[in-house]
Enzyme design. Structure first.
Site, PDB file in Angstrom:
ATOM      1  CG  ASP A 109      -2.306   0.566   0.850  1.00  0.00           C
ATOM      2  OD1 ASP A 109      -2.414   1.794   0.750  1.00  0.00           O
ATOM      3  OD2 ASP A 109      -3.258  -0.215   0.668  1.00  0.00           O
ATOM      4  CB  SER A 144      -9.321   0.465  -1.103  1.00  0.00           C
ATOM      5  OG  SER A 144      -8.733   1.085  -2.205  1.00  0.00           O
ATOM      6  CG  HIS A 168      -5.441   3.545   0.788  1.00  0.00           C
ATOM      7  ND1 HIS A 168      -4.980   2.378   0.239  1.00  0.00           N
ATOM      8  CD2 HIS A 168      -6.759   3.600   0.493  1.00  0.00           C
ATOM      9  CE1 HIS A 168      -5.967   1.752  -0.375  1.00  0.00           C
ATOM     10  NE2 HIS A 168      -7.057   2.480  -0.235  1.00  0.00           N
TER      11      HIS A 168
END
Length: 535
Positions: A178, A396, A218
């Site tokens: 990520d 995601s 994220h």
């Protein structure tokens, strides 16, 4: 003087991509025999054990790139080596095109592939993508967890039933690729992972830095859907798995180097013996439009990162990948590496189990079902860097929710190969016999997958109640220790069904409208309540 100033201004205005990115492939690994005769010199024992369990031999792909080759390329005029890959036997370089081309004169260079396909001899020139836009690839004893609001995203998959059997991912290792993991070292929902030593390590490949508790947030949100734990608010799908955290996504730039960094991190994950890689990233358009992928390249093998997924799969790893969030924009289709032949690509549904329009569509360009399966990606419950529990949207989050369940499932059937495991997950999905381009084979039922894999009925265990599938279509399967009374209420509290059921029964719900219902089961002083989603 004026001419000099003018020259400097023109030079300064040149685009950042005046230099090209390319992959330089080598034709040999001179030390192969030495490495292959001593596998522990290139792989850990855990990695070798994973191979042995799946009947996968150590081979040429496992041998590191010959360092003297890298050194010679790096010493060439104007060339910068950005990443390397043993699977490809290649390095990612950056430099002016003539200087890159000159590398072909080195005896050990097999061929060169430019990120700009127009520079590759014999390659189709990719048409300029009209109205190009960067894809938002990052958004939009019996265990009895109090899942809180996160319960729906687990119960939709019947993952809570595996948790009740003590299958919570223990002994399995997940690598998360990520853009950053700030707060994982401090926030409360990750305390359980920290205290139990389940953050096994990581690396920032973008900055070549061992500090992986940095970057964009994220990855923190992604990790929370698997490893997060805050009683009554958030329980991840694999709260007892081990995790490696790798930063491969550059939050400030979008370029093909990120694909190479992913492959480099995947190779390290393989070396360490990781079982599952989860990737909530996707690539289609880049800052330099010359590097853009086309839908024609979504064929499972063309994109550098997609073939990297296939290499990882060949090593015995399950690669779970988000389908992408392009369903509403001009790109529309899945992004790389969701197209990879051996990726378990995950699309998004809402809390009721219905397709959400931002989720990228299939099929792959060569006509394969994509996404493969789907999970909750709308109003997914996550933790932010401060430990606040909230919701977020995107494939995601559907992706790691599935990845965590794969870990819990694999814990229950450790003898399985990665290929067998993925097939059982697909077969358990809600529309396996009639897949579509929105949600693929549908929403997996991990309770069904486990029973099918073991060839015997696992559920219920004493004092364990199973209602599945959830979301349910026309038939609700119920398993419980004894006869009970089932009562269903609609969303405003009105009773819509009440009947006695045997310990194993099928209840027809075809007459009910789609929506949220609440159930109550009562038997001999035992009572259980929960939420049921009707499709």
């Amino acid at each position: 003087m004026k001419k000099t100033v003018l020259f400097l201004l023109v030079w300064a205005s040149l685009p950042a991509w005046a230099q090209e990115d390319a992959w330089v492939f080598f034709n040999a690994k001179p030390e192969s025999a030495t490495y292959l005769s001593n596998p522990l010199s290139m792989l850990t024992q855990r990695s070798l054990d994973r191979r042995t369990a799946q009947g996968i031999a150590v081979d040429f792909l496992d041998v590191p790139v010959h360092q003297p080759y890298i050194d010679q390329v790096e010493n060439a005029t104007g060339i910068e080596v950005m990443a390397k890959s043993k699977w490809y036997n290649a390095v990612h370089v950056r430099g002016a095109q003539p200087q890159i081309a000159a590398l072909s004169n080195l005896a050990f260079v097999d061929h060169i592939r430019y990120a700009n396909p127009s520079l590759n001899v014999g390659d189709r020139v990719a048409p300029a993508y009209s109205n190009a836009q960067r894809v938002n690839k990052t958004f939009d004893t019996t265990v009895d967890f109090d899942y809180g609001e996160s319960g729906n995203q687990i119960e939709m998959l019947n993952g809570h039933l595996l948790h009740q059997e003590d299958y919570t991912g223990a002994g399995k290792i997940i690598a998360v690729m990520d853009g950053g993991f700030p707060g994982v070292d401090t926030a409360l929902p990750f305390e359980r992972l920290r205290e139990n030593g389940l953050i096994l390590g990581g690396y920032d490949y973008v900055n070549r830095n061992p500090d992986f508790y940095t970057g964009i947030s994220h990855g923190t949100l992604v990790l929370s859907t698997m490893g997060g734990y805050q009683e009554g608010e958030l329980v991840g799908t694999a709260p007892d798995a081990g995790y490696y955290l790798y930063i491969t996504e550059d939050g400030n730039n979008e370029g093909p180097l990120e694909e190479s960094l992913w492959v480099e991190a995947a190779e390290e994950a393989d070396r360490l013996g990781v079982d599952i890689i989860t990737t909530s990233l996707g690539y289609s358009n880049f800052d330099n439009a010359d590097y853009n992928h086309t839908y024609e390249e979504m064929d499972g093998v063309t994109a550098f990162i997609s073939q990297g997924v296939n290499f990882a799969f060949s090593r015995g790893i399950v690669c779970v990948v988000s389908a992408g969030n392009s369903g509403n924009n001009d790109w529309y289709y899945i992004t790389a590496p969701a197209d990879a032949t051996h990726a378990l690509a995950v699309g998004a549904v809402d809390p009721e189990g219905d397709y959400v329009t931002f989720s990228s569509h299939g099929p792959s360009f060569d006509g394969r079902v994509k996404p493969d399966v789907s999970a909750q990606g709308r109003f997914a419950v996550v933790s932010n860097v401060l430990g606040d529990i909230s919701t977020a949207n995107g494939t995601s989050f559907a992706c790691p929710i599935i990845a965590g369940m794969v870990a819990s499932f694999w814990q229950a059937v450790p003898q399985m190969t990665n290929a067998q495991l993925v097939q059982y997950v697909k077969q358990s999905a809600s529309i396996y016999n009639n897949p579509n381009d929105d949600i693929g084979y549908g929403i997996p039922n991990f309770a069904d997958a486990l029973e099918e894999a073991l060839g015997t009925q696992v559920f219920p265990k004493q004092n364990v109640v199973a209602l599945y599938p959830n979301p349910v279509g026309s038939d609700l399967h119920v398993r419980l220790p004894a006869m009970a009374q089932l009562t269903l209420y609609n969303s405003i509290g009105q009773q819509v069904l009440q009947q006695y059921i045997a310990d194993k029964d099928v209840i027809g719900l075809g007459q009910l409208e789609s929506g949220v219902y609440f159930y109550q089961l009562e038997s001999n002083g035992f009572s259980q309540r929960g939420k049921l989603l009707k499709k």
